[in-house]
Design an enzyme around this catalytic site. Structure first.
Site, PDB file in Angstrom:
ATOM      1  N   GLY A  46     -19.371 -35.631  15.260  1.00  0.00           N
ATOM      2  CA  GLY A  46     -18.963 -34.416  14.552  1.00  0.00           C
ATOM      3  C   GLY A  46     -19.299 -34.476  13.071  1.00  0.00           C
ATOM      4  O   GLY A  46     -19.692 -33.472  12.468  1.00  0.00           O
ATOM      5  N   THR A  65      11.231 -41.531  50.490  1.00  0.00           N
ATOM      6  CA  THR A  65      11.110 -42.936  50.069  1.00  0.00           C
ATOM      7  C   THR A  65      10.076 -43.726  50.868  1.00  0.00           C
ATOM      8  O   THR A  65       9.776 -44.868  50.521  1.00  0.00           O
ATOM      9  CB  THR A  65      12.468 -43.653  50.204  1.00  0.00           C
ATOM     10  OG1 THR A  65      12.824 -43.745  51.594  1.00  0.00           O
ATOM     11  CG2 THR A  65      13.555 -42.901  49.456  1.00  0.00           C
ATOM     12  N   LYS A  66       9.548 -43.146  51.930  1.00  0.00           N
ATOM     13  CA  LYS A  66       8.650 -43.912  52.804  1.00  0.00           C
ATOM     14  C   LYS A  66       7.409 -44.438  52.071  1.00  0.00           C
ATOM     15  O   LYS A  66       7.007 -45.597  52.287  1.00  0.00           O
ATOM     16  CB  LYS A  66       8.231 -43.060  54.001  1.00  0.00           C
ATOM     17  CG  LYS A  66       7.522 -43.841  55.105  1.00  0.00           C
ATOM     18  CD  LYS A  66       8.448 -44.889  55.728  1.00  0.00           C
ATOM     19  CE  LYS A  66       9.530 -44.246  56.587  1.00  0.00           C
ATOM     20  NZ  LYS A  66      10.362 -45.272  57.282  1.00  0.00           N
ATOM     21  N   GLU A  82     -31.483 -39.126  17.582  1.00  0.00           N
ATOM     22  CA  GLU A  82     -30.911 -39.404  18.902  1.00  0.00           C
ATOM     23  C   GLU A  82     -31.167 -38.242  19.850  1.00  0.00           C
ATOM     24  O   GLU A  82     -31.381 -38.432  21.048  1.00  0.00           O
ATOM     25  CB  GLU A  82     -29.404 -39.657  18.791  1.00  0.00           C
ATOM     26  CG  GLU A  82     -28.724 -39.851  20.146  1.00  0.00           C
ATOM     27  CD  GLU A  82     -27.204 -39.867  20.067  1.00  0.00           C
ATOM     28  OE1 GLU A  82     -26.570 -40.200  21.080  1.00  0.00           O
ATOM     29  OE2 GLU A  82     -26.650 -39.513  19.004  1.00  0.00           O
ATOM     30  N   HIS A 113     -13.840 -43.532  13.337  1.00  0.00           N
ATOM     31  CA  HIS A 113     -12.895 -42.863  14.240  1.00  0.00           C
ATOM     32  C   HIS A 113     -11.459 -43.108  13.754  1.00  0.00           C
ATOM     33  O   HIS A 113     -10.798 -44.045  14.220  1.00  0.00           O
ATOM     34  CB  HIS A 113     -13.041 -43.406  15.657  1.00  0.00           C
ATOM     35  CG  HIS A 113     -14.299 -43.015  16.352  1.00  0.00           C
ATOM     36  ND1 HIS A 113     -14.380 -41.923  17.181  1.00  0.00           N
ATOM     37  CD2 HIS A 113     -15.539 -43.583  16.353  1.00  0.00           C
ATOM     38  CE1 HIS A 113     -15.613 -41.828  17.664  1.00  0.00           C
ATOM     39  NE2 HIS A 113     -16.334 -42.821  17.172  1.00  0.00           N
ATOM     40  N   GLU A 134      -8.847 -41.663  14.546  1.00  0.00           N
ATOM     41  CA  GLU A 134      -7.858 -41.441  15.608  1.00  0.00           C
ATOM     42  C   GLU A 134      -7.398 -42.746  16.254  1.00  0.00           C
ATOM     43  O   GLU A 134      -6.276 -42.825  16.785  1.00  0.00           O
ATOM     44  CB  GLU A 134      -8.420 -40.496  16.680  1.00  0.00           C
ATOM     45  CG  GLU A 134      -9.576 -41.017  17.510  1.00  0.00           C
ATOM     46  CD  GLU A 134     -10.944 -40.736  16.934  1.00  0.00           C
ATOM     47  OE1 GLU A 134     -11.940 -40.779  17.698  1.00  0.00           O
ATOM     48  OE2 GLU A 134     -11.036 -40.481  15.712  1.00  0.00           O
ATOM     49  N   CYS A 169     -17.308 -38.922  13.788  1.00  0.00           N
ATOM     50  CA  CYS A 169     -18.482 -39.638  14.280  1.00  0.00           C
ATOM     51  C   CYS A 169     -19.641 -38.657  14.518  1.00  0.00           C
ATOM     52  O   CYS A 169     -20.250 -38.196  13.561  1.00  0.00           O
ATOM     53  CB  CYS A 169     -18.142 -40.437  15.527  1.00  0.00           C
ATOM     54  SG  CYS A 169     -19.367 -41.725  15.892  1.00  0.00           S
ATOM     55  N   ASP A 216      -5.656 -52.429  46.829  1.00  0.00           N
ATOM     56  CA  ASP A 216      -7.064 -52.342  46.446  1.00  0.00           C
ATOM     57  C   ASP A 216      -7.698 -53.730  46.553  1.00  0.00           C
ATOM     58  O   ASP A 216      -7.144 -54.718  46.053  1.00  0.00           O
ATOM     59  CB  ASP A 216      -7.209 -51.855  45.002  1.00  0.00           C
ATOM     60  CG  ASP A 216      -6.735 -50.427  44.808  1.00  0.00           C
ATOM     61  OD1 ASP A 216      -6.568 -49.727  45.822  1.00  0.00           O
ATOM     62  OD2 ASP A 216      -6.526 -50.026  43.649  1.00  0.00           O
ATOM     63  N   ILE A 217      -8.851 -53.799  47.178  1.00  0.00           N
ATOM     64  CA  ILE A 217      -9.501 -55.098  47.342  1.00  0.00           C
ATOM     65  C   ILE A 217      -9.849 -55.712  45.984  1.00  0.00           C
ATOM     66  O   ILE A 217      -9.813 -56.933  45.800  1.00  0.00           O
ATOM     67  CB  ILE A 217     -10.752 -54.967  48.252  1.00  0.00           C
ATOM     68  CG1 ILE A 217     -11.262 -56.357  48.635  1.00  0.00           C
ATOM     69  CG2 ILE A 217     -11.852 -54.143  47.566  1.00  0.00           C
ATOM     70  CD1 ILE A 217     -12.322 -56.320  49.726  1.00  0.00           C
TER      71      ILE A 217
END
Length: 551
Positions: free
Chosen positions: A390, A196-197, A412, A512, A514, A388, A156-157
Site C-alpha cells: 500500500g 455431547t456425542k 514486481e 507492517h 500492525e 507495505c 489427524d494423521i
C-alpha cells in the site's frame, strides 16, 4: 508471589491444548485467554504453536488456505495464531515458539546427514519425538507457565507424532506440572438440545493414543447447560468442575472475561499447584477488563482495500484497527473492499468510508483497484494509511497522477514500466529460494523531526517489522519529493515512511506496524488514522450498531 522473573523454585508448568470434532473452534483464543488471566495473576507466561503441516514455516502459504502470514521480531514467518498470543499475552515471540512438521523433520534429517545418530536407524520414535520435546522445553525456558497449542484436530494423521510427544512429555515431568485441555464442539440438535456425542467421540480418540484430558472446554453458541456439563463429565471421565463453557461473544477480547467468569483460571492454578503463588484477586491486573468493556462514544467506517475476500488474510490489520478504536473510544466497522471488483461493485463502499487502508500483498492481481482507492483518498481528503505494498502503490499513484509519469509502476508488477519508481531490493537479485529470503523482522527507522511520523511515534526513530522484496527506487526520490510528498522515515538509503503535506492524513509505511499493535498498546499509525477520521467524520452513536459476533 510471582515476579517478572522466572521462579525456579516453583518449576515450569505446561498446559497442552488440543482440539476435537472440527478445526477453527478457537482453541488458540481459549489458550491465549487462559494465558492472559494467568498473566493478570502475576505469572510469566509464554506460548508455543504446533503446526503439523510439512511446510518449514508459513512464509510461502496462500492466505486463502491459512490466513495471514504473521511476522515475528526475529523475522520468522509464522501462523496467525502466534499473533493472537502476542496480542493477548503482551509478549514478543521468536521462531522457537512455532514448531512445524517441516521444521522438525528438516532438523532431524540434517542431523542424520551429518552423522549425529552414529549409524542408527532414524525413526519417528525416538528421534522426531525427542526433537519435539526439546523444542517445547527450550521455548518454555525462563517462564512460569507455557501454553502449547496443537493445530488441527485429534485423529489427524499429521498430528500423531506431536501427540505421542506430549504423551511422553507428561510421563517425564513431575505430577501436577502438566495439564491437558481439550476444546471441542457442542452442537445443537434441531430441537435446540446441546449434543455431547461429538465431544465423547473426540475424547475417546484422544484416550486411544494415551492422553486423558484434565479439562474440557465446550464451544457452543451459548453457555453449556448444567446437565450438558454433567453428561460430558460422566462420559469423558473428568470431574464436573473440569468442564467449562466458551460461548460466542461480541469480540474475541471478551473471551478472557468469559472464561474467568467460568472459573477456568482458578481451576488451572489449583490443578497446577500454583494457586497459593497467585496475586490476591483484588491486586490482579484489571486493565484488560477495563479496556475492552469501556463505553464507546461512536463508530467509524474504515475501508480495507485488498484482493482477498477473507478476514483472516488481514487479521493483524483488522485487530490493529480495533486497538486504535479502543484507545479512541469508538467502534471500528471494517468495510471489506475487493480491489479487483472495486470499479464495478465497491465504489460505494469507498465513498461511504471515513478512512481507507490499503494493506500489503504480492503479485499484480488487484493492484489497479488499490491505486484507484489511493487516488480517491488523496483527491477527496479521505484519511489514508498504506502498508507495505500500500505504501509502494501510494508512491506509484503519486508518480502517475501528480507528476505525470504515465505508466509508472513497480517492477514486481510491470518489469517493462518506463518509470520503475519501485524496484527489487539489491540483495534480492541473485536469490533462488522464496522461503525466508525477504527483508524480514524488526528493523529501525530514522524519522525526520517535525514530520507527521515524528508526531505519531513521539521521537526520531521507531522499530517495526518488515516483510518485503521491493522498495522505493532511489533514482526517483528527488523527482518524487518536489511537490509535497515527503519521505519522513528512512533506514540508510531505504525509504520507510511517506506522507503528503497537503492532506488531512496521507501516510504510508514500508513496514507492517500492525504486527506490533496490542489492545493495551495501539499502533501509532493506526491511532493517527483514527484521530484524523474523528476530526473529519460525523460519528454515529455506538449504541445504534449491532456488534458483530465472532468466535
Amino acid at each position: 508471589m510471582p515476579t517478572d522473573e522466572y521462579d525456579p523454585e516453583m518449576g515450569r508448568k505446561f498446559i497442552f491444548v488440543t482440539g476435537g470434532v472440527m478445526s477453527g473452534l478457537g482453541k488458540g483464543i481459549t489458550a491465549a485467554s487462559t494465558g492472559r488471566l494467568l498473566k493478570n495473576a502475576g505469572f510469566d507466561v509464554t506460548a508455543v504453536k504446533i503446526d503439523p503441516y510439512l511446510n518449514v514455516d508459513a512464509g510461502t502459504m496462500n492466505p486463502y488456505e491459512h490466513g495471514e502470514v504473521y511476522v515475528l521480531k526475529d523475522g520468522a514467518e509464522v501462523d496467525l495464531d502466534l499473533g493472537n498470543y502476542e496480542r493477548f499475552l503482551g509478549v514478543d515471540m521468536t521462531a522457537d515458539h512455532n514448531i512445524t512438521t517441516g521444521k522438525t523433520y528438516q532438523h532431524v534429517i540434517q542431523k542424520e546427514r551429518d552423522g549425529d545418530y552414529l549409524g542408527k536407524t532414524v525413526q519417528i520414535i525416538p528421534h522426531v519425538t525427542e526433537d519435539i520435546k526439546r523444542r517445547i522445553r527450550e521455548a518454555a525456558e525462563g517462564t512460569d507457565v507455557c501454553l502449547v497449542e496443537v493445530g488441527g484436530t485429534v485423529g489427524d494423521i499429521e498430528s500423531m507424532p506431536f501427540l505421542e510427544s506430549l504423551r511422553q512429555f507428561a510421563s517425564e515431568e513431575e505430577d501436577g506440572d502438566v495439564l491437558f485441555t481439550h476444546v471441542t464442539l457442542v452442537p445443537y440438535s434441531k430441537n435446540g438440545e446441546q449434543k455431547t456425542k461429538p465431544t465423547q467421540h473426540s475424547v475417546k480418540e484422544l484416550r486411544s493414543i494415551g492422553l486423558q484430558p484434565d479439562i474440557l472446554v465446550g464451544r457452543a453458541d451459548d453457555k453449556l447447560e448444567p446437565a450438558t456439563k454433567s453428561k460430558i463429565a460422566q462420559f469423558c471421565d473428568v470431574p464436573d468442575a473440569a468442564v467449562f463453557s466458551n460461548p460466542d461473544v461480541p469480540d474475541i477480547y471478551h473471551v478472557p472475561l468469559m472464561v474467568e467468569e467460568e472459573g477456568l483460571d482458578e481451576y488451572v492454578m489449583e490443578r497446577l499447584g500454583i494457586a497459593d503463588e497467585a496475586m490476591p484477586k483484588e491486586d490482579r491486573d484489571n486493565r484488560w477488563r477495563e479496556l475492552v468493556t469501556a463505553d464507546r462514544t461512536g463508530s467509524v467506517d474504515i475501508a480495507l482495500v485488498g484482493k482477498y475476500a477473507l478476514e483472516d488474510a488481514y487479521m493483524s490489520i483488522h485487530e490493529a484497527l480495533k486497538h486504535a478504536g479502543l484507545e479512541a473510544g469508538v467502534d471500528v466497522n471494517v468495510l471489506w473492499v475487493d480491489s479487483e471488483e472495486m470499479r464495478d461493485h465497491h465504489e460505494d463502499r469507498i465513498e461511504q468510508a471515513d478512512g481507507i487502508v490499503v494493506p500489503g500483498g504480492f503479485g499484480s492481481r488487484g493492484t489497479e483497484g488499490k491505486i484507484e482507492a489511493i487516488r480517491y483518498a488523496r483527491e477527496h481528503d479521505v484519511p489514508f494509511l498504506g502498508l507495505c505494498l500500500g505504501f509502494q502503490l501510494a508512491v506509484v499513484e503519486y508518480a502517475r497522477n501528480v507528476l505525470g509519469m504515465e505508466g509508472a509502476h513497480s517492477t514486481e508488477i510491470d518489469d517493462e514500466t518506463p518509470y520503475p519508481v519501485i524496484d527489487l531490493l539489491p540483495e534480492q537479485y541473485d536469490l533462488e529460494d522464496l522461503g525466508g529470503t525477504m527483508r524480514l523482522g524488526a528493523h529501525e527507522t530514522d524519522i525526520e523531526p517535525g514530520t507527521l511520523a515524528a508526531d505519531l511515534y513521539g521521537g526520531t526513530s521507531c522499530t517495526e517489522r518488515h516483510r518485503h522484496r521491493y522498495e522505493v527506487n532511489p533514482e526517483y526520490i528527488d523527482d518524487l519529493t518536489t511537490d509535497g510528498l515527503t519521505f519522513s522515515g528512512e533506514a540508510g538509503n531505504r525509504m520507510e515512511i511517506v506522507e503528503y503535506d497537503d492532506h488531512p492524513f496521507f501516510f504510508g509505511t514500508q513496514f507492517h506496524p500492525e504486527y506490533r499493535s496490542r489492545p493495551t498498546r495501539a499502533s501509532p499509525p493506526f491511532v493517527g488514522l483514527l484521530d484524523a477520521v474523528l476530526e473529519r467524520a460525523d460519528v454515529d452513536p455506538a449504541a445504534d450498531r449491532e456488534p458483530e459476533v465472532t468466535n
